[in-house]
Write an enzyme that holds these catalytic residues in place. Structure first.
Site, PDB file in Angstrom:
ATOM      1  CG  HIS A  31      -1.717 -41.981 -33.249  1.00  0.00           C
ATOM      2  ND1 HIS A  31      -2.351 -43.017 -32.556  1.00  0.00           N
ATOM      3  CD2 HIS A  31      -2.399 -41.762 -34.172  1.00  0.00           C
ATOM      4  CE1 HIS A  31      -3.387 -43.442 -32.873  1.00  0.00           C
ATOM      5  NE2 HIS A  31      -3.564 -42.694 -34.114  1.00  0.00           N
ATOM      6  CG  HIS A  81      -9.007 -37.242 -37.686  1.00  0.00           C
ATOM      7  ND1 HIS A  81     -10.177 -38.124 -37.257  1.00  0.00           N
ATOM      8  CD2 HIS A  81      -7.920 -37.990 -37.847  1.00  0.00           C
ATOM      9  CE1 HIS A  81      -9.393 -39.360 -36.956  1.00  0.00           C
ATOM     10  NE2 HIS A  81      -8.487 -39.131 -37.406  1.00  0.00           N
ATOM     11  CD  GLU A 122      -6.768 -38.083 -34.383  1.00  0.00           C
ATOM     12  OE1 GLU A 122      -7.081 -39.273 -34.059  1.00  0.00           O
ATOM     13  OE2 GLU A 122      -5.827 -37.518 -34.992  1.00  0.00           O
ATOM     14  CD  GLU A 181      -2.835 -36.019 -37.089  1.00  0.00           C
ATOM     15  OE1 GLU A 181      -3.996 -36.590 -36.869  1.00  0.00           O
ATOM     16  OE2 GLU A 181      -2.644 -35.897 -38.325  1.00  0.00           O
ATOM     17  CG  ASP A 191     -13.615 -37.174 -37.532  1.00  0.00           C
ATOM     18  OD1 ASP A 191     -14.676 -37.373 -37.855  1.00  0.00           O
ATOM     19  OD2 ASP A 191     -12.548 -38.246 -37.441  1.00  0.00           O
ATOM     20  CG  ASP A 212      -0.817 -39.105 -36.290  1.00  0.00           C
ATOM     21  OD1 ASP A 212      -0.761 -38.417 -35.085  1.00  0.00           O
ATOM     22  OD2 ASP A 212      -2.078 -39.476 -36.480  1.00  0.00           O
TER      23      ASP A 212
END
Length: 381
Positions: A185, A284, A235, A209, A257, A183
């Site tokens: 992020h 997610h 997400e 990700e 998500d 990830d």
């Protein structure tokens, strides 16, 4: 049957649960958590409740349309999360009313178990190997980790070396049979993400990700074109319309998500749209048991479902954990790295209402950290 009462519960460690009760005594649960903004979402749920009280709970699609479009100003994570929690609860009611799991109402199961992965940190490289070993010991066959902690705008050689060392440590523990997703992020710039991807290719990440922040989704195609590693994102995207550009740009894994992107109703549509681009679904879910159950229900009925995130034991869960709010933990047990098909009605779990009400008295005020670079400027967390 009419909707008679809607309640919200702000429970540790950082979750917002929604309870919808009907005049027939059927109760449904949803999760409207928006990490760091759940108090705001709670107010949004209260406002949306005005549209639902006295209505037939089984008109789920119509309620979704009204909740998402009934105001001139639409979209975003707050409204999306409020709608998601209520939508999940309505599907839970429908399943209980008809005596069937939600995935049966969505067309029936296409699989008997769903592979899951656990989150193992990565902000601190020294913790990676030990955390992954614990997940393997728990029976998981896949993990996800952060590629880095705070990342400078043009990633230094030392920072990029740290990214490689983290993932190499993970690969050493996992071996070639298990998977590690990495990830970014949203901490990386486009240029740094491309450099990091090239350095990680030989370690075969399951996917990379959120290589850029969602505001820069128009750039994600340049990363997808520059690496053979599957690119994942989603997400912080909340609708089919927001997913369409990244699907067109060439992502391989869509990660809506279910507690942010409009619940079961919208994520099912996102999954169908993703399928037309040969893109897999990996929802997610670093959240609570209700969100996880909703994700699983979608996964059991979705042909292009890849894997499911879950947060049992995640470091965010201080003061409470996923299994603390369910009466029976067995439906969410890991079996050979997967969760077996849920067979109970509705979302397939039984929420411990007494535990939820008690936890709500304590509440929470969880906030994400604020990071800064060495020069004092804001850094993406």
């Amino acid at each position: 049957m009419k909707i008679a009462r809607i309640e919200t519960f702000l429970v540790p460690p950082r979750w917002l649960f929604v309870r919808v009760e009907t005049d027939a005594g059927v109760v449904g649960w949803g999760e409207a958590t928006c990490e760091g903004r759940s108090e705001t979402v709670r107010t949004a749920v209260d406002q949306l409740a005005e549209l639902l009280i006295g209505q037939d709970p089984l008109r789920i699609e119509d309620h979704w349309q009204v909740m998402t479009k009934g105001s001139f100003y639409r979209g975003g994570p707050i409204l999306g999360s409020a709608v998601a929690g209520l939508d999940q609860a309505l599907w839970d009611i429908a399943g209980r009313h008809f005596g069937a799991p939600v995935h049966q109402l969505l067309g029936g199961p296409v699989r008997e178990r769903i592979r899951v992965y656990g989150w193992v940190g990565g902000d601190e490289p020294d913790e990676v190997a030990e955390a992954i070993a614990a997940q393997v010991e728990a029976g998981l066959t896949a993990v996800k980790m952060n590629a880095s902690g705070r990342m400078s705008a043009n990633g230094s050689a030392a920072e990029l070396d740290g990214v490689v060392r983290r993932v190499a440590a993970a690969r050493e523990v996992l071996g070639p049979e298990r998977d590690v997703a990495v990830d970014f992020h949203g901490r990386f710039t486009l240029a740094t993400a491309r450099r990091a991807a090239s350095l990680l290719a030989d370690l075969h990440p399951f996917f990379l990700e959120e290589p850029v922040v969602p505001e820069n989704s128009h750039l994600i195609g340049r990363i997808a074109e520059s690496t053979a590693i599957p690119i994942a994102t989603g997400e912080r995207l909340y609708s089919r319309q927001e997913f369409l550009p990244v699907l067109q740009a060439g992502i391989a894994v869509a990660q809506p998500d279910l507690s942010h992107a409009g619940g079961i109703t919208e994520v099912r549509k996102i999954a169908a749209l993703a399928e037309t681009f040969d893109v897999q679904l990996a929802p997610h879910c670093p959240l609570g048991p209700i969100a996880l159950a909703a994700c699983l229900q979608v996964g059991f009925a979705t042909p292009n479902h890849l894997i499911q995130e879950q947060s049992i034991g995640i470091h965010y869960n201080r003061g409470a954990d996923v299994l603390d709010y369910v009466v029976d933990t067995r439906p969410l047990a890991f079996v050979d790295g997967s969760i077996e098909r849920l067979t109970g009605p509705g979302l397939g779990i039984e929420v411990d209402e007494a535990a939820v009400r008690d936890a709500d008295r304590r509440g929470h005020a969880w906030r994400g950290p604020i990071w800064r670079h060495d020069d004092g400027s804001f850094a993406e967390w």
